[in-house]
Design an enzyme around this catalytic site. Sequence first.
Site, PDB file in Angstrom:
ATOM      1  CG  ASP A   1       5.070   2.273  -4.763  1.00  0.00           C
ATOM      2  OD1 ASP A   1       4.411   1.980  -5.770  1.00  0.00           O
ATOM      3  OD2 ASP A   1       5.360   1.439  -3.878  1.00  0.00           O
TER       4      ASP A   1
ATOM      5  CG  LEU B   1      -1.915  -1.193   1.267  1.00  0.00           C
ATOM      6  CD1 LEU B   1      -2.848  -1.056   2.462  1.00  0.00           C
ATOM      7  CD2 LEU B   1      -2.723  -1.333  -0.022  1.00  0.00           C
TER       8      LEU B   1
ATOM      9  CB  SER C   1       3.534   1.852   4.454  1.00  0.00           C
ATOM     10  OG  SER C   1       4.565   0.903   4.399  1.00  0.00           O
ATOM     11  CB  SER C   2       8.460   2.625   2.331  1.00  0.00           C
ATOM     12  OG  SER C   2       8.451   2.388   0.950  1.00  0.00           O
TER      13      SER C   2
HETATM   14  C1  MEV Z   1       5.184  -1.118  -6.681  1.00  0.00           C
HETATM   15  O1  MEV Z   1       4.271  -0.858  -5.641  1.00  0.00           O
HETATM   16  C2  MEV Z   1       5.398  -2.536  -6.885  1.00  0.00           C
HETATM   17  C3  MEV Z   1       6.456  -2.951  -7.891  1.00  0.00           C
HETATM   18  O2  MEV Z   1       5.964  -2.743  -9.223  1.00  0.00           O
HETATM   19  C4  MEV Z   1       7.755  -2.222  -7.697  1.00  0.00           C
HETATM   20  C5  MEV Z   1       7.877  -0.855  -8.352  1.00  0.00           C
HETATM   21  O3  MEV Z   1       7.160  -0.519  -9.255  1.00  0.00           O
HETATM   22  O4  MEV Z   1       8.787  -0.126  -7.909  1.00  0.00           O
HETATM   23  C6  MEV Z   1       6.678  -4.415  -7.696  1.00  0.00           C
END
Ligand code: MEV
Length: 324
Positions: free
Chosen positions: A155, A109, A111-112
């Site tokens: 993210d 989700l 968080s980091s």
């Molecule tokens: C991102 O939340 C999940 C992955 O696609 C890694 C990334 O995009 O950095 C696995």
Amino acid sequence: MNKVIACAPGKSILFGEHAVVHGYPAIALAISLVSSCEIEQIPEKRVELCLKNSNKFYKQDNAEKLIEELPKKYKQISTCLRLFQQNYELIFENTKITIASQLFKSAGLGSSASIAVALVEAINAFHELNLTKSEVSDIAYEMEKVVHGTPSGIDNTICTFGNVIHYQNKEFVFIPLSKEVKLLITFTNASHDTKRAIEKVRKFKMTHLEKCEEIFTQIGEIALEGKQRLKEGDLQSLGELMNENQELLEQLGVSNKIISKINEIALKNGAFGSKLTGAGLGGCVISVGEDDTLYYLEKLLKGKGFPCFVANSDNVGVRSVKKE
Ligand code: MEV
């Protein structure tokens, strides 16, 4: 005494996790749960760090000593402090930093990323640096790299800008929705290690190049189709595409039995679609369906011991308020 509070939403990847690391498109939605960072001026000439979720408190004469004291697992925070010391000549004195998050930790989700974005924005607002959202996101990306190795950047982008985005190769566009999308988010009760999951897929790619590229291509196509369905507000088709994406993630080796079990329960009980979200190998599952179905499933899955909640989308992204 000055005080600033910054909040950044968590996220959910609707389509395209893992493939996005290799340059394929992905769709992410910011969710209504947030991480927060409060920075306040204190009379004592020192820097304090309070990590609410892990119940940890650190206190040092200056940021350098704090950076030395912080355990490796908080390297993201020390990276941030060092970066602002070096690039913006900030001195973290007479300062208390408090960080908290509503998100499950290491569960897909973001968080980091949302903590990183909230921390950067809090420093930005407290020291009146006038950083743009893009600059906040870029600094958070540097912090993300410390924890996740080679993240795609999706993210930190979604946690900074909020809404729903189409992301590819460090570029993004907002996707206008014709209908609000609610997600049932279910925790598998197992945290995951994004770095390890990314590594697993990388190894799979090295040993099965053609197969892997084929899977990534299909995932990319699903992401683009999903984008259209989101614009049209067609939840049923969106769900079906999520199921297809889940199958491909299984082929990549990042799903597991608990994820499959949750998907099965969701689909048997009326969800349109259900899939892992984020790195996989644990973490969270997202399901879409009619509102009634989602609330019914929330009760059902909670009864089976899976923490879950129905999330709305966050349409703001990172924000901060200043209190004198
Ligand atoms: C991102 O939340 C999940 C992955 O696609 C890694 C990334 O995009 O950095 C696995």
